[in-house]
Design an enzyme around this catalytic site. Structure first.
Site, PDB file in Angstrom:
ATOM      1  N   ARG A  26       0.824  -1.215   0.000  1.00 42.42           N
ATOM      2  CA  ARG A  26       0.000   0.000   0.000  1.00 42.42           C
ATOM      3  C   ARG A  26       0.855   1.261   0.000  1.00 42.42           C
ATOM      4  O   ARG A  26       0.580   2.208   0.727  1.00 42.42           O
ATOM      5  CB  ARG A  26      -0.921  -0.005   1.219  1.00 42.42           C
ATOM      6  N   CYS A  27       1.852   1.261  -0.811  1.00 40.50           N
ATOM      7  CA  CYS A  27       2.823   2.347  -0.860  1.00 40.50           C
ATOM      8  C   CYS A  27       2.735   3.050  -2.211  1.00 40.50           C
ATOM      9  O   CYS A  27       2.328   2.453  -3.204  1.00 40.50           O
ATOM     10  CB  CYS A  27       4.220   1.749  -0.658  1.00 40.50           C
ATOM     11  N   GLY A  28       3.140   4.294  -2.258  1.00 42.56           N
ATOM     12  CA  GLY A  28       3.187   5.015  -3.522  1.00 42.56           C
ATOM     13  C   GLY A  28       4.138   4.386  -4.522  1.00 42.56           C
ATOM     14  O   GLY A  28       4.017   4.606  -5.726  1.00 42.56           O
ATOM     15  N   PHE A  29       5.078   3.565  -4.023  1.00 40.66           N
ATOM     16  CA  PHE A  29       6.024   2.887  -4.905  1.00 40.66           C
ATOM     17  C   PHE A  29       5.564   1.474  -5.287  1.00 40.66           C
ATOM     18  O   PHE A  29       6.243   0.805  -6.063  1.00 40.66           O
ATOM     19  CB  PHE A  29       7.411   2.808  -4.245  1.00 40.66           C
ATOM     20  N   THR A  30       4.421   1.027  -4.787  1.00 39.56           N
ATOM     21  CA  THR A  30       3.930  -0.322  -5.076  1.00 39.56           C
ATOM     22  C   THR A  30       3.834  -0.614  -6.575  1.00 39.56           C
ATOM     23  O   THR A  30       4.110  -1.743  -6.984  1.00 39.56           O
ATOM     24  CB  THR A  30       2.584  -0.584  -4.365  1.00 39.56           C
TER      25      THR A  30
END
Length: 169
Positions: free
Chosen positions: A34-38
């Site tokens: 659930r990360c912006g980098f996912t």
């Protein structure tokens, strides 16, 4: 000690020895669902498919230490990665990459390659640096993992040759 002296538990609770990867190029990455980098999962999978036959492996270590962005069990993470990104590279059990419970492999990796800085042209760099500075003013001078999707490149001889921060892919 070197990379091949370590082991870790995979997503199915099997102990995997890093010496199983002798002679291969390995990318070790701490991830979060659930990360912006996912979305980097797509790029990682593409990279894996392109170079797997040439002896390239990706080892995925979920970690929930950065903004609680890897919630759930290892099984739930595996299901997410399969359903959303079709991941076929090796998934390991969730670990910690910083602090007193740091997984031994990550202690070693950080000793070999410290923080190299974020990509100054990446749009998330100011946000990352601002957040880190508030909690760790000296963050630039520590080898700690700074965020999800930090990557370590291991050569065919087990040497840690590069560290890529999440703003680099």
């Amino acid at each position: 000690m070197n990379f091949y002296d370590y082991e870790a538990e995979d997503a199915r609770c099997n102990v995997v020895k890093m010496d199983d990867y002798k002679g291969k190029v390995v990318l070790v990455v701490n991830t979060a669902t659930r990360c912006g980098f996912t979305p980097q999962y797509d790029d990682l999978q593409d990279l894996y498919e392109k170079y797997q036959d040439a002896g390239f492996e990706i080892l995925d270590f979920p970690c929930n230490q950065f903004g609680n962005q890897a919630p759930g069990t290892t099984e739930e993470i595996a299901s997410f990665c399969d359903a959303k990104f079709g991941i076929t590279f090796k998934l390991f059990s969730k670990i910690e990459v910083n602090g007193e419970n740091t997984h031994p492999l990550y202690k070693y990796l950080k000793e070999q390659k410290g923080f190299g800085g974020f990509d100054p042209n990446h749009p998330l760099t100011p946000l990352l640096e601002s957040g880190l500075y508030r909690t760790q003013p000296d963050f630039r001078n520590t080898p700690d993992i700074k965020w999800n999707f930090t990557k370590f490149l291991i050569d065919r001889d087990g040497n840690v040759v590069e560290r890529f921060e999440p703003t680099t892919f």
